[in-house]
Design a protein around this motif. Structure first.
Motif, PDB file in Angstrom:
ATOM      1  N   LYS A 135      -1.889  30.463 -40.188  1.00 38.84           N
ATOM      2  CA  LYS A 135      -3.143  30.305 -40.210  1.00 38.84           C
ATOM      3  C   LYS A 135      -3.759  29.790 -41.808  1.00 38.84           C
ATOM      4  O   LYS A 135      -4.416  28.875 -41.894  1.00 38.84           O
ATOM      5  CB  LYS A 135      -4.027  31.511 -40.115  1.00 38.84           C
ATOM      6  CG  LYS A 135      -5.462  31.242 -40.017  1.00 38.84           C
ATOM      7  CD  LYS A 135      -5.996  30.710 -38.716  1.00 38.84           C
ATOM      8  CE  LYS A 135      -7.604  30.370 -38.629  1.00 38.84           C
ATOM      9  NZ  LYS A 135      -7.886  29.644 -37.512  1.00 38.84           N
ATOM     10  N   ASP A 138      -1.536  26.257 -42.523  1.00 45.10           N
ATOM     11  CA  ASP A 138      -1.965  25.113 -41.964  1.00 45.10           C
ATOM     12  C   ASP A 138      -2.920  24.159 -42.704  1.00 45.10           C
ATOM     13  O   ASP A 138      -2.491  22.683 -42.760  1.00 45.10           O
ATOM     14  CB  ASP A 138      -2.559  25.324 -40.563  1.00 45.10           C
ATOM     15  CG  ASP A 138      -1.593  25.540 -39.436  1.00 45.10           C
ATOM     16  OD1 ASP A 138      -0.486  25.169 -39.667  1.00 45.10           O
ATOM     17  OD2 ASP A 138      -2.041  26.305 -38.344  1.00 45.10           O
ATOM     18  N   LEU A 142      -1.273  20.323 -43.185  1.00 38.16           N
ATOM     19  CA  LEU A 142      -1.799  19.015 -42.702  1.00 38.16           C
ATOM     20  C   LEU A 142      -2.120  18.008 -43.729  1.00 38.16           C
ATOM     21  O   LEU A 142      -2.043  16.860 -43.267  1.00 38.16           O
ATOM     22  CB  LEU A 142      -3.087  19.383 -42.111  1.00 38.16           C
ATOM     23  CG  LEU A 142      -3.090  20.223 -40.709  1.00 38.16           C
ATOM     24  CD1 LEU A 142      -4.492  20.706 -40.404  1.00 38.16           C
ATOM     25  CD2 LEU A 142      -2.540  19.273 -39.610  1.00 38.16           C
ATOM     26  N   GLU A 301     -10.934  23.996 -46.328  1.00 37.65           N
ATOM     27  CA  GLU A 301     -10.253  24.379 -44.928  1.00 37.65           C
ATOM     28  C   GLU A 301      -9.826  25.938 -44.903  1.00 37.65           C
ATOM     29  O   GLU A 301      -9.910  26.543 -44.113  1.00 37.65           O
ATOM     30  CB  GLU A 301      -9.440  23.312 -44.425  1.00 37.65           C
ATOM     31  CG  GLU A 301     -10.124  22.012 -43.951  1.00 37.65           C
ATOM     32  CD  GLU A 301      -9.313  21.048 -43.823  1.00 37.65           C
ATOM     33  OE1 GLU A 301      -7.960  21.259 -43.406  1.00 37.65           O
ATOM     34  OE2 GLU A 301      -9.657  19.912 -43.526  1.00 37.65           O
ATOM     35  N   LEU A 339      -2.741  26.691 -31.287  1.00 39.83           N
ATOM     36  CA  LEU A 339      -3.104  25.376 -32.270  1.00 39.83           C
ATOM     37  C   LEU A 339      -3.908  25.740 -33.476  1.00 39.83           C
ATOM     38  O   LEU A 339      -3.519  25.088 -34.619  1.00 39.83           O
ATOM     39  CB  LEU A 339      -3.760  24.222 -31.240  1.00 39.83           C
ATOM     40  CG  LEU A 339      -2.866  23.477 -30.311  1.00 39.83           C
ATOM     41  CD1 LEU A 339      -3.996  22.239 -29.537  1.00 39.83           C
ATOM     42  CD2 LEU A 339      -1.738  22.887 -30.690  1.00 39.83           C
ATOM     43  N   LYS A 340      -4.753  26.780 -33.433  1.00 39.01           N
ATOM     44  CA  LYS A 340      -5.319  27.028 -34.497  1.00 39.01           C
ATOM     45  C   LYS A 340      -4.582  27.720 -35.417  1.00 39.01           C
ATOM     46  O   LYS A 340      -4.635  27.599 -36.788  1.00 39.01           O
ATOM     47  CB  LYS A 340      -6.455  28.049 -34.240  1.00 39.01           C
ATOM     48  CG  LYS A 340      -7.628  27.427 -33.513  1.00 39.01           C
ATOM     49  CD  LYS A 340      -8.732  28.627 -33.058  1.00 39.01           C
ATOM     50  CE  LYS A 340      -9.473  29.403 -34.378  1.00 39.01           C
ATOM     51  NZ  LYS A 340     -10.394  30.470 -33.834  1.00 39.01           N
ATOM     52  N   LYS A 343      -1.619  24.166 -36.650  1.00 42.64           N
ATOM     53  CA  LYS A 343      -2.325  23.004 -36.863  1.00 42.64           C
ATOM     54  C   LYS A 343      -1.619  21.626 -36.962  1.00 42.64           C
ATOM     55  O   LYS A 343      -2.096  20.546 -36.660  1.00 42.64           O
ATOM     56  CB  LYS A 343      -3.584  22.980 -37.816  1.00 42.64           C
ATOM     57  CG  LYS A 343      -4.739  23.890 -37.360  1.00 42.64           C
ATOM     58  CD  LYS A 343      -5.916  23.973 -38.405  1.00 42.64           C
ATOM     59  CE  LYS A 343      -6.875  24.806 -37.956  1.00 42.64           C
ATOM     60  NZ  LYS A 343      -8.124  24.851 -38.823  1.00 42.64           N
ATOM     61  N   GLU A 346       0.968  18.322 -33.021  1.00 39.66           N
ATOM     62  CA  GLU A 346      -0.189  17.455 -32.173  1.00 39.66           C
ATOM     63  C   GLU A 346       0.677  17.299 -30.839  1.00 39.66           C
ATOM     64  O   GLU A 346       1.203  16.000 -30.434  1.00 39.66           O
ATOM     65  CB  GLU A 346      -0.421  16.058 -32.803  1.00 39.66           C
ATOM     66  CG  GLU A 346      -1.140  16.227 -34.073  1.00 39.66           C
ATOM     67  CD  GLU A 346      -1.312  14.792 -34.782  1.00 39.66           C
ATOM     68  OE1 GLU A 346      -0.860  13.971 -34.239  1.00 39.66           O
ATOM     69  OE2 GLU A 346      -2.198  15.168 -35.819  1.00 39.66           O
TER      70      GLU A 346
END
Length: 490
Positions: A135, A138, A142, A301, A339-340, A343, A346
């Motif tokens: 968490k 990510d 990203l 984020e 997915l959370k 991240k 895809e």
């Protein structure tokens, strides 16, 4: 007036909105059940062991000459003791209290440390295993601001994305490479310090664990007063569980405070230092401006992610009978939750679902556990950012098992023999029943933790292996016990 021309369109929108609301509701349930104890299982485990002891306790209680105060008076006494800095209610020792203490102590040990049902097991499975670190990592992954450790080494993979993008001399490239590696190590060490040392039920192995239940005279007397009219052992268990959760409230607050004080300022500051040091090394160019923008976005984020992890320890009791989900809603919750926490993935996801089946919140969480483990392994081991993923979910033909199957692509570059060797070791541990204590320390595949849950029933199964040439398959079957439902589905 009804707009008949667009009626079908509006109805589709209503269905979509209702589905989305159910998914959001389900995500909240998953997050609020990360701190969890399977008290139903503990009750089944302890009922036979403690029934005779409970009957003896009831007999002794009737002989106890001490008058048990009313509950409102008890609250006044506890409040008064706290106001004057005292430990609390002092209990005159008698045989009944000794028997009660023995029962409460046994239940406490199972509540905190049972390797399949207890608090520490679920902390491991739903917080420590991938979720917490993933968490927080990510937002950085990203933006390509942090890399992963090299397989079999203590160092980190080179941050080739920014090393190629930024204008660098040979010497500045070396300095920047070391800077990114040091930043990744500092970030991971700070997060791991909390995850590995503090997010545990306290024990001799984990003396710094945040979560503990100390059986003080006050706590025992609270149980005694509340349970005075409990006529069977299961009612006593429910009383004890309620008091235990109340006792854990300050520990949950400590967990939230620890995240806030240790991470909410420190991690963004670390990113800002990285940005400043990169600016000292790199010539001013468009790529440097892009890097600075990415850092700013990652900080925003990351702060949101930190707040979300704090909320995991804001436990709320949610009765499963009040929440029903279609399998489509349940799997959407599971996928979005996974997915959370991953991240950087895809995936291209396809579904095969039994739409005639609905599930409760407790079963929703089981589905989410399986999908979370599957996606964690996709992220760690598939070596693909956008793999094809097939998710199947439904009841088995005997209607006594809820099945979750995840099949996904893997890269041709993975070391297949090494993975097969490791999977063989895990299967051996599971088959020998040697996964109790081991599951608490399994930070790899997550299969051992899933096995601990499915093996609670003869109908439970877990299978995992390579599937066809370049695919991997995880199959989990949970025991299915239909519950009485209402006609309304959330």
């Amino acid at each position: 007036m009804i707009d008949e021309v667009n009626r079908a369109h509006y109805e589709d929108e209503i269905v979509t909105i209702a589905h989305r609301l159910s998914v959001m509701d389900g995500l909240a349930i998953v997050d609020r059940n990360r701190v969890y104890v399977d008290t139903d299982a503990i009750t089944r485990l302890m009922r036979q062991r403690l029934t005779q002891t409970f009957l003896r306790y009831r007999d002794l209680l009737r002989l106890d000459s001490e008058e048990i105060v009313a509950f409102d008076q008890l609250l006044k006494d506890v409040s008064l003791a706290a106001k004057h800095g005292k430990e609390g209610i002092q209990i005159p020792p008698n045989e009944a209290d000794g028997v009660l203490l023995d029962m409460v102590s046994q239940i406490r040990d199972e509540f905190l440390h049972n390797p399949a049902y207890g608090l520490d097991f679920y902390l491991s499975k739903r917080i420590r295993h991938l979720s917490f670190v993933g968490k927080l990592r990510d937002p950085l992954e990203l933006k390509n601001l942090i890399t992963t450790r090299m397989n079999g080494h203590s160092g980190y993979n080179e941050n080739s994305f920014w090393l190629e993008k930024l204008s660098l001399t040979e010497s500045s490239r070396e300095r920047l490479s070391l800077l990114f590696s040091d930043f990744a190590a500092e970030f991971d060490e700070r997060v791991a310090l909390i995850k590995d040392r503090l997010f545990h039920a306290r024990s001799t192995d984990k003396p710094e664990g945040i979560f503990d239940i100390v059986i003080t005279p006050s706590l025992l007397y609270v149980i005694k007063v509340i349970s005075v009219n409990d006529t069977d052992v299961e009612k006593l268990f429910q009383t004890i569980y309620a008091v235990f959760w109340g006792s854990l409230s300050p520990h949950l607050e400590l967990a939230r405070t620890t995240i806030s004080q240790s991470l909410r300022l420190a991690l963004p500051e670390s990113l800002n230092r990285l940005r400043a040091k990169v600016a000292e090394i790199v010539n001013q160019d468009a790529a440097l401006q892009e890097f600075s923008l990415f850092v700013a976005q990652a900080i925003s984020e990351l702060e949101t992610a930190i707040i979300e992890t704090e909320s995991w320890f804001d436990r709320a009791d949610i009765k499963s009978a009040e929440h029903h989900f279609t399998l489509s809603q349940a799997v959407d919750v599971a996928v979005e939750s996974a997915l959370k926490s991953n991240k950087v993935l895809e995936p291209k996801i396809a579904y095969e679902l039994d739409e005639d089946t609905s599930v409760f919140a407790s079963q929703l969480v089981f589905i989410t556990d399986a999908v979370l483990v599957a996606f964690g392994n996709i992220r760690k081991h598939s070596q693909l950012a956008s793999p094809n993923v097939l998710i199947r979910c439904g009841l088995n033909s005997e209607k006594n098992g809820l099945q979750v199957e995840v099949i996904h692509d893997v890269s041709s570059r993975i070391n297949k023999p090494e993975h097969q060797r490791r999977m063989s070791e895990i299967r051996d541990l599971i088959s020998r029943g040697a996964d109790g204590k081991r599951s608490k320390f399994d930070e790899g595949s997550g299969f051992i933790k899933l096995a601990q849950v499915v093996r609670q029933s003869e109908h439970g199964r877990i299978e995992f292996d390579f599937h066809e040439s370049r695919k991997f398959r995880l199959f989990v079957q949970y025991a299915w016990i239909p519950e009485e439902t209402t006609d309304e589905t959330l």
